[in-house]
Design an enzyme around this catalytic site. Structure first.
Site, PDB file in Angstrom:
ATOM      1  N   GLY A 195     -86.896  -5.785  12.736  1.00 51.03           N
ATOM      2  CA  GLY A 195     -86.353  -5.243  13.988  1.00 51.03           C
ATOM      3  C   GLY A 195     -87.398  -4.415  14.716  1.00 51.03           C
ATOM      4  CD  GLU A 221     -83.525   2.161  16.378  1.00 52.10           C
ATOM      5  OE1 GLU A 221     -83.322   3.369  16.285  1.00 52.10           O
ATOM      6  OE2 GLU A 221     -82.954   1.308  15.680  1.00 52.10           O
ATOM      7  CB  THR A 270     -85.799 -10.514  24.325  1.00 50.69           C
ATOM      8  OG1 THR A 270     -85.994 -11.310  23.159  1.00 50.69           O
ATOM      9  CG2 THR A 270     -85.011 -11.313  25.339  1.00 50.69           C
ATOM     10  CB  THR A 299     -81.692  -5.518  22.005  1.00 49.10           C
ATOM     11  OG1 THR A 299     -80.488  -6.209  21.633  1.00 49.10           O
ATOM     12  CG2 THR A 299     -81.515  -4.046  21.753  1.00 49.10           C
ATOM     13  CB  ILE A 304     -91.818 -12.680  17.637  1.00 47.40           C
ATOM     14  CG1 ILE A 304     -92.765 -11.601  17.095  1.00 47.40           C
ATOM     15  CG2 ILE A 304     -91.312 -12.316  19.033  1.00 47.40           C
ATOM     16  CD1 ILE A 304     -92.157 -10.231  16.912  1.00 47.40           C
ATOM     17  CG  ASN A 309     -86.819 -14.532  23.575  1.00 52.08           C
ATOM     18  OD1 ASN A 309     -87.853 -14.367  24.229  1.00 52.08           O
ATOM     19  ND2 ASN A 309     -85.690 -14.940  24.137  1.00 52.08           N
ATOM     20  CD  GLN A 347     -85.224  -4.083  22.905  1.00 48.47           C
ATOM     21  OE1 GLN A 347     -84.975  -3.225  22.075  1.00 48.47           O
ATOM     22  NE2 GLN A 347     -84.658  -4.076  24.089  1.00 48.47           N
TER      23      GLN A 347
END
Lengths: 342, 754
Positions: free
Chosen positions: B713, B716, B645, B465, B640, B642, B649
């Site tokens: 997060g 997902e 990344t 991740t 956020i 980064n 994701q």
């Protein structure tokens, strides 16, 4: 995987001497996979990759006015990249380019590709009954998950699909297989190489155990450039065909003089659709005629619980292939004369 | 928004230098191969190891007889994938159940011997799933602490009956396997009664606790190491029974033992996403307002374990429905126990809901985007609790603009089959993405040395991740260093306890703990800087920047000077972070294997991240082939850390969604309850050619309530909703509703024929 003896043959004679009891391996993309899965457990493997050192023709592509000769050890990717093949036999170039992945095509030999074995899931897992893998044990696919399975050329003993692409292209090009054995060299039409399962699905080809495929021979034809391979699969690349069609057409003023049609992904063997070919002769090549041919191609289809869609799908694929081939333009004369490639 | 720093471990991974657990070089290593069952239900009648044991090089055939009494069965639901230790069992619970482990000098000898283990069975007729007889149906509510009750509000029946526009539809989602690139493996080594396990894991703290119980040991003598992980997606979250069994094998042969599963064994000895069936009833007024919503789900699980995902927990709160009715039921069959797979509840259940939203929008003649706007809410229709932040419609608006949704409106929003490009029918569709914002306890140690380098240690997990990079960025920013000066150690139970890499908690939890530890170091430096330094500066004006400590506008000192002042070369701080509302001792609980995840709908406010996904599909008019040339997703997920990344994701998530929509399905033979497609030849995932334009938009959002890092997060989030957007676009292209995933061409052809 069980222990096995591995050695290399340095000459065709040496390979033939070992052949009756040994299993020949070239690219290994199918055989090694099946050894790992325990589908086959050969006691003796003979690597024939070195044979092209002794017999250069085994690794060579020759294209001239007589036609095309592909050494059995030519890799799929080499044939796919050959500009003369692309120009004069587009159906063959397409069938190669649409097969597997480029990495696999770089390893896989043409001789091996022709003889690749079914990917039936019940064949690939050794603990299922399978008349092909274990004669007399039954067929788990008949009443199992048979979405991938054949609707043409099936029997009550086996409905496993022939998985390849190139063989259909070779069929419509009237290609022959050059077999070398202790009794010499013989040429067999590609159409006579594979056997329908019948009651003996474990007998897959007409090759003798002591024969080696040394070349594929494709005759020159004034209309082989008007040929096309269409393949439909569950994703856009790197999957076996749900249905495919190879066609080559001889047209005269828009009417079909001769047609060659072969179907993939829907039959137990590379499937020449002669009734469909006959249905086209003398007709103008349009959607209506193509549809009549497609109906004829699947007239004898026998479907199971999950593969009935292969009939309409196969028909649509064939219609598409016919119309696309009919729309092809001849290649420029220079490349039509062909080139000889080492 | 943080800086778009490239992954600090990217080069190691792409150059093959990253060492995955099965790469760990160990002296005198022995190799193990599992023997698995070829039936799904029955008993082992005989298990003959004579031929296997006779293979040269074989050291041990670990069977039930040999294992007797040495392995305690796992506990399901506390980090264990199942309650069965197969090596204790005579009974066969599922296809491909581990029956024995063969250990030999070489991999080849172990494999040969494994093939020679002769097993006979007493067969029972198995139940494969929903449509086979013999399944047992139990209520989902209360079956697991994760799903205490079915959310409900108001009087659904009355409201549904009274609604002028109603929908009643059934949706199906397929069983899926994670198929991480890295195969499952266990390597176990004993040293003077201490056990080290090298295995790809999403929860080393939990696994250590599990192993201690299963092997009846003190957890202090166990170390679980999982430095790099080649993809996990939930499959390496709960520990499977193989781990303890391989540890036992290593103990018995008194050598380190490595067992790498085959791809096929991964399908039956690890977990998977179970199939679901859902019935949705929805009633709406002519004004477009939903007045009644019912979501019923049937989820497959195993005989011994009640695994429940209960996505109604999220779908019941997504829109301003009026009356809400939900019910989850478990269908127990002779299958291996399912488990977490990337957004376990949301992926299937939001598929159902968002397909239904599209269908209802059509019944109402509304633009599907406007239908969502009419029913957008800032509060939970079930409990009335407010969302801390919810930028759903901003996501819709930004994505719609970037995607060109107006094209569909201009063509007549519900005119299907109207857009065509030669043989290809073109369709546009959209759907909502949603995922609970969760956070877990986490401990971290940060060490700053006088040369301006920092070390961050926490037993969290880099499953791909980018959390290792984000942790480095967090420490670098807090300590005024460059990212290159920060080293991050993760994935080792010997480090300070880290959270499970699940529930998309890692970035929020790890960053919160790292910030706290950095704060401790900063405080020490502040004290050093202000001792005997003239007029006192406030802590607020004190900053660390470019290797300097800046006291206020006029005064600064190099870090080295402060270290000198303190008479030390390093400063270290250990910090524990626990989410608001956690029980006391949450980090100690984490060490015992309790992840302590908080957030989502559990607390006094709702914490969720949102997104909107738009897709264009092309459907071949003759063959029904489905292509997805374009996907645009806009997502709002708090701060956020980064963008590089994060984008990766979300992009990967949308591609996952594409795979779920069109390709992925684990096929179970209905007669034998056996998995038929057990490798990547037959289990299709998208290849490069299937993935064309994918655009990710990060919608700015500030939410200081969710956690100290302000992070929601998003690992997902991206794959939720994608398959419904594709279903919606297929309908727009063809006028045919597909309600089951995967959506393959045969389903379209079948619809065409009827």
């Amino acid at each position: 995987m069980q222990p096995f003896l591995f050695d290399r043959a340095d000459s065709v004679t040496e390979a033939l001497r070992a052949a009756p009891d040994a299993t020949v391996v070239a690219g290994g993309t199918n055989l090694v996979d099946y050894m790992r899965l325990g589908v086959v457990s050969p006691k003796h493997l003979v690597d024939i990759n070195g044979l092209s050192q002794e017999t250069a023709a085994l690794g060579r592509i020759t294209l001239d006015h007589q036609g095309l000769r592909l050494g059995a050890l030519v890799r799929m990717a080499e044939a796919e990249d050959h500009p003369g093949i692309r120009a004069r036999y587009p159906v063959l170039a397409d069938s190669l380019a649409l097969a597997a992945s480029r990495q696999i095509r770089t390893m896989a030999s043409l001789g091996g590709n022709l003889l690749q074995r079914t990917r039936c899931e019940y064949f690939r897992e050794a603990s299922w009954p399978c008349n092909k893998r274990r004669p007399g044990s039954g067929c788990a696919a008949l009443d199992g998950l048979n979405r991938q399975h054949a609707v043409l050329g099936t029997s009550d003993a086996c409905i496993a699909t022939y998985p390849g692409d190139m063989a259909q292209a070779l069929l419509v090009l009237d290609a022959q297989v050059e077999l070398t054995g202790p009794r010499g060299v013989r040429l067999v039409p590609v159409a006579k190489v594979h056997r329908q399962p019948g009651t003996t699905p474990y007998l897959e080809t007409t090759l003798a155990p002591d024969e080696l495929i040394t070349a594929l021979v494709v005759p020159a034809s004034p209309w082989s450039w008007r040929s096309r391979y269409v393949k439909v699969r569950d994703r856009r690349s790197y999957a076996f065909a749900l249905a495919s069609a190879a066609v080559a057409l001889d047209l005269e003023s828009g009417r079909v003089k001769q047609a060659r049609i072969a179907l993939g992904g829907v039959a137990t063997v590379p499937w020449r659709a002669e009734a469909a070919e006959a249905a086209l002769v003398g007709k103008p090549l349009d959607e209506g005629a193509a549809r009549v041919a497609a109906d004829a191609a699947f007239a004898g289809a026998r479907t199971r619980a999950h593969n009935a869609f292969k009939v309409p799908l196969g028909q649509e694929v064939l219609v598409q292939a016919l119309l696309q081939a009919g729309a092809l333009q001849p290649p420029p004369p220079t490349s039509r004369n062909g080139v000889t490639h080492a | 928004m943080g800086a778009p720093v490239a992954r600090i471990d990217g080069r190691l991974k792409v150059t093959g230098q990253a060492r995955y657990p099965a790469d760990t070089p160990l002296h005198n290593l022995a190799h193990a191969v599992m023997v698995t069952s070829t039936i799904a239900r029955g008993r082992i009648r005989s298990l003959d190891t004579t031929a296997a044991a006779a293979v040269p090089g074989v050291l041990l055939v670990l069977t039930r007889d040999r294992a007797q009494g040495q392995l305690t069965a796992p506990k399901f639901g506390t980090g264990g994938s199942t309650s069965i230790q197969p090596l204790n069992e005579e009974r066969i619970w599922h296809d491909g159940q581990m029956l024995a482990i063969v250990v030999a000098e070489t991999q080849e000898a172990a494999q040969e011997a494994a093939d020679l283990v002769a097993v006979t069975y007493d067969h029972d007729t198995p139940s494969a799933g929903f449509d086979t007889s013999g399944v047992e149906i139990v209520a989902g509510a209360g079956a697991s602490p994760m799903y205490p009750e079915d959310p409900k509000a108001g009087d659904f029946d009355t409201a549904f009956k009274a609604a002028p526009v109603v929908l009643d539809a059934t949706y199906n989602t397929a069983a899926q396997h994670h198929n991480p690139m890295e195969l499952f493996s266990t390597t176990a080594e004993w040293n003077n009664g201490r056990l080290t396990v090298y295995e790809p894991s999403q929860f080393v703290a939990g696994w250590r606790a599990q192993l201690a119980k299963q092997l009846d040991m003190d957890a202090a003598n166990i170390r679980v190491v999982s430095e790099y992980i080649g993809g996990a997606f939930g499959s390496k979250g709960p520990m499977t029974p193989r781990t303890a069994a391989v540890a036992l094998a290593a103990k018995l042969v008194q050598r380190p033992v490595r067992c790498v599963c085959t791809r096929a064994q991964g399908y039956t000895t690890a977990t998977f996403r179970a199939e679901t069936r859902q019935r949705i009833r929805m009633g709406a007024g002519r004004d477009g307002k939903i007045r009644a919503f019912s979501h019923e789900g049937w989820e497959l699980t195993s005989r011994p374990d009640d695994y429940v995902v209960g996505g109604t927990e999220t779908t019941a709160r997504l829109y301003a429905y009026g009356a809400v009715h939900t019910k989850v039921q478990l269908v127990k069959a002779d299958r291996n126990t399912p488990g977490y797979m990337r957004s376990p509840p949301e992926t299937p259940y939001v598929f159902g809901l968002e397909c239904a939203m599209d269908e209802m929008a059509e019944k109402l003649g509304l633009d599907p985007v406007e239908f969502r706007r009419v029913n957008d809410t800032q509060a939970d229709p079930v409990s009335g609790k407010r969302y801390t932040s919810r930028s759903l419609m901003r996501c819709y608006d930004e994505a719609a603009a970037a995607f060109g949704w107006q094209r569909r409106l201009d063509a007549g929003v519900w005119k299907t089959g109207a857009m065509r490009d030669g043989d290809w029918l073109v369709g546009l569709g959209c759907a909502t993405a949603v995922y609970p914002t969760q956070v877990a306890p986490c401990a971290a140690r940060v060490r700053l040395t006088a040369d301006g380098k920092a070390l961050v240690q926490t037993a969290a997990h880099e499953i791909g991740t980018g959390v290792r990079t984000v942790a480095a960025q967090t420490a670098a920013q807090a300590l005024g260093l460059s990212v290159e000066d920060v080293t991050v150690e993760m994935g080792d139970s010997a480090l300070p306890a880290g959270p499970v890499a699940g529930g998309s908690v890692s970035t929020a939890s790890v960053c919160s703990a790292v910030l706290k530890a950095c704060g401790g170091i900063r405080d020490k430096l502040y004290r050093a800087a202000t001792i005997n330094s003239g007029p006192p500066a406030t802590p607020e004006s004190f900053t660390l920047r470019d290797g300097m400590a800046v006291l206020d506008s006029g005064r600064s000192a190099p870090l080295s000077a402060l270290f000198q002042k303190l008479g030390t070369t390093q400063l270290e701080d250990y910090a524990e972070f626990a989410p608001e509302g956690s029980a006391p001792g949450a980090v100690e609980q984490l060490r015992q294997g309790n992840p302590g995840i908080m957030g989502g709908a559990k607390g006094p406010v709702l914490m969720y991240a949102f997104g909107a996904e738009f897709v264009e599909v092309r459907v071949h008019a003759r063959t029904g082939e489905i292509r997805v040339p374009r996907m645009v997703g806009a997502f709002a997920a708090g701060r956020i850390m980064n963008p590089r990344t994060a984008r990766s994701q979300l992009l990967g998530g949308m591609i996952w969604g594409l795979g779920a929509a069109l390709h992925e399905m684990t096929e179970i033979d209905p007669r034998r309850a056996r998995t038929v497609n057990r490798d990547l030849q037959d289990y299709l995932v998208p290849v490069n050619a299937d993935v064309e334009g994918v655009e990710v938009i990060l919608v700015p959002e500030t939410d200081t309530e969710v956690n100290p890092a302000g992070v929601k997060g998003l690992g997902e989030l991206g794959n939720v909703g994608t398959s419904s957007a594709i279903a919606s676009a297929i309908y727009h292209a063809t006028g045919r509703r597909l309600r089951d995933i995967p959506m393959r061409l045969d389903k379209l052809l079948q619809l065409q024929q009827t």
